[in-house]
Design an enzyme around this catalytic site. Sequence first.
Site, PDB file in Angstrom:
ATOM      1  CG  HIS A   1      36.797  15.869 104.176  1.00 53.82           C
ATOM      2  ND1 HIS A   1      35.773  16.918 103.295  1.00 53.82           N
ATOM      3  CD2 HIS A   1      38.060  16.664 103.960  1.00 53.82           C
ATOM      4  CE1 HIS A   1      36.292  17.649 102.722  1.00 53.82           C
ATOM      5  NE2 HIS A   1      37.872  17.701 102.999  1.00 53.82           N
TER       6      HIS A   1
ATOM      7  CD  GLU B   1      32.892  15.082 101.615  1.00 49.70           C
ATOM      8  OE1 GLU B   1      33.311  15.075 102.821  1.00 49.70           O
ATOM      9  OE2 GLU B   1      32.860  15.370 100.673  1.00 49.70           O
TER      10      GLU B   1
ATOM     11  CG  ASP C   1      42.325  13.759  97.744  1.00 46.82           C
ATOM     12  OD1 ASP C   1      43.252  14.349  97.383  1.00 46.82           O
ATOM     13  OD2 ASP C   1      41.502  14.198  98.714  1.00 46.82           O
TER      14      ASP C   1
HETATM   15  C1  F6R Z   1      43.325  17.162  99.681  1.00 50.63           C
HETATM   16  C2  F6R Z   1      42.432  16.597 100.682  1.00 50.63           C
HETATM   17  C3  F6R Z   1      41.428  17.366 101.614  1.00 50.63           C
HETATM   18  C4  F6R Z   1      41.940  18.602 102.202  1.00 50.63           C
HETATM   19  C5  F6R Z   1      40.859  19.349 103.052  1.00 50.63           C
HETATM   20  C6  F6R Z   1      41.079  20.742 103.517  1.00 50.63           C
HETATM   21  O1  F6R Z   1      44.145  16.246  98.940  1.00 50.63           O
HETATM   22  O2  F6R Z   1      42.460  15.710 100.652  1.00 50.63           O
HETATM   23  O3  F6R Z   1      41.141  16.509 102.575  1.00 50.63           O
HETATM   24  O4  F6R Z   1      43.181  18.564 102.970  1.00 50.63           O
HETATM   25  O5  F6R Z   1      39.733  19.431 102.472  1.00 50.63           O
HETATM   26  O6  F6R Z   1      41.400  21.434 102.581  1.00 50.63           O
HETATM   27  P1  F6R Z   1      42.110  22.807 102.632  1.00 50.63           P
HETATM   28  O7  F6R Z   1      43.760  22.767 103.058  1.00 50.63           O
HETATM   29  O8  F6R Z   1      42.072  23.547 101.468  1.00 50.63           O
HETATM   30  O9  F6R Z   1      41.588  23.700 103.854  1.00 50.63           O
END
Ligand code: F6R
Length: 245
Positions: free
Chosen positions: A138, A143, A67
């Site tokens: 997610h 979402e 993303d």
């Molecule tokens: C990032 C992504 C998100 C994160 C998720 C967890 O490229 O696609 O799905 O993996 O929001 O984020 P962290 O690791 O910062 O808790």
Amino acid sequence: MDIIHTPSYEALSQEAASYIAKQVRTNPDIVLGLATGSTPTGMYKHLLEDHIIHKTSYENVTTFNLDEYIGLKKTDPNSYYTFMRKHLFQHINIKKDKIYIPDGLAGNLATECENYEENLKKNGPVDIQVLGLGENGHIGFNEPGTSFHSRTHIVELTESTRTANARFFPGFDDVPTHAITMGIASIMSAKEIILLVAGKNKAKAFEQLLYGEVSESFPASVLKKHPCVKIIADTSVLEESSIIA
Ligand code: F6R
């Protein structure tokens, strides 16, 4: 789903990096699906160490990122392009034209999504897709409520996701409201998926993933339908939840 519990975040990162580096050495033109955020940063650190020590080569590796925020320049310190450059790409011998990250500033964002999907088809399938877990379940930026049939698309980020990511920005209002993300079906097309789960704030989501039903209201639950998923979870997740390792 195969679940590996590690005693610490450091061990989780080492476990994930060792596995991926081994796969890269076995299959030098592997296609990797990559995630950003806090969870995989330790894994990237260990991949860099491995690149130096074992000389694992990325010359023929292709990568697809999950993303990118809409509206941030590539050079913005908070773009996922900058994140990937800083944590991995500038330190390894990967070729620029084998790196795919959605362009959140494309003139036509709908066309950008279509092109991304085309590139995935042309160069894929992804051999190993790395995922983190959102507190609301997610995966990518898909979402709750996202269709399991979705392909790369534009999303409006929920307030909870923007709040969770505000720690990287000067303030909540600076967090972009929209992003481009690979869809759930795009993610599920990977041959293998590695989900990294670290930190007490992920305990509730982790429990729901393990014990909840498969539902579009909890995107990560779709992983139960994938034939090859490895979850690597550190114990801080378990301490906060009722799950026994
Ligand atoms: C990032 C992504 C998100 C994160 C998720 C967890 O490229 O696609 O799905 O993996 O929001 O984020 P962290 O690791 O910062 O808790």
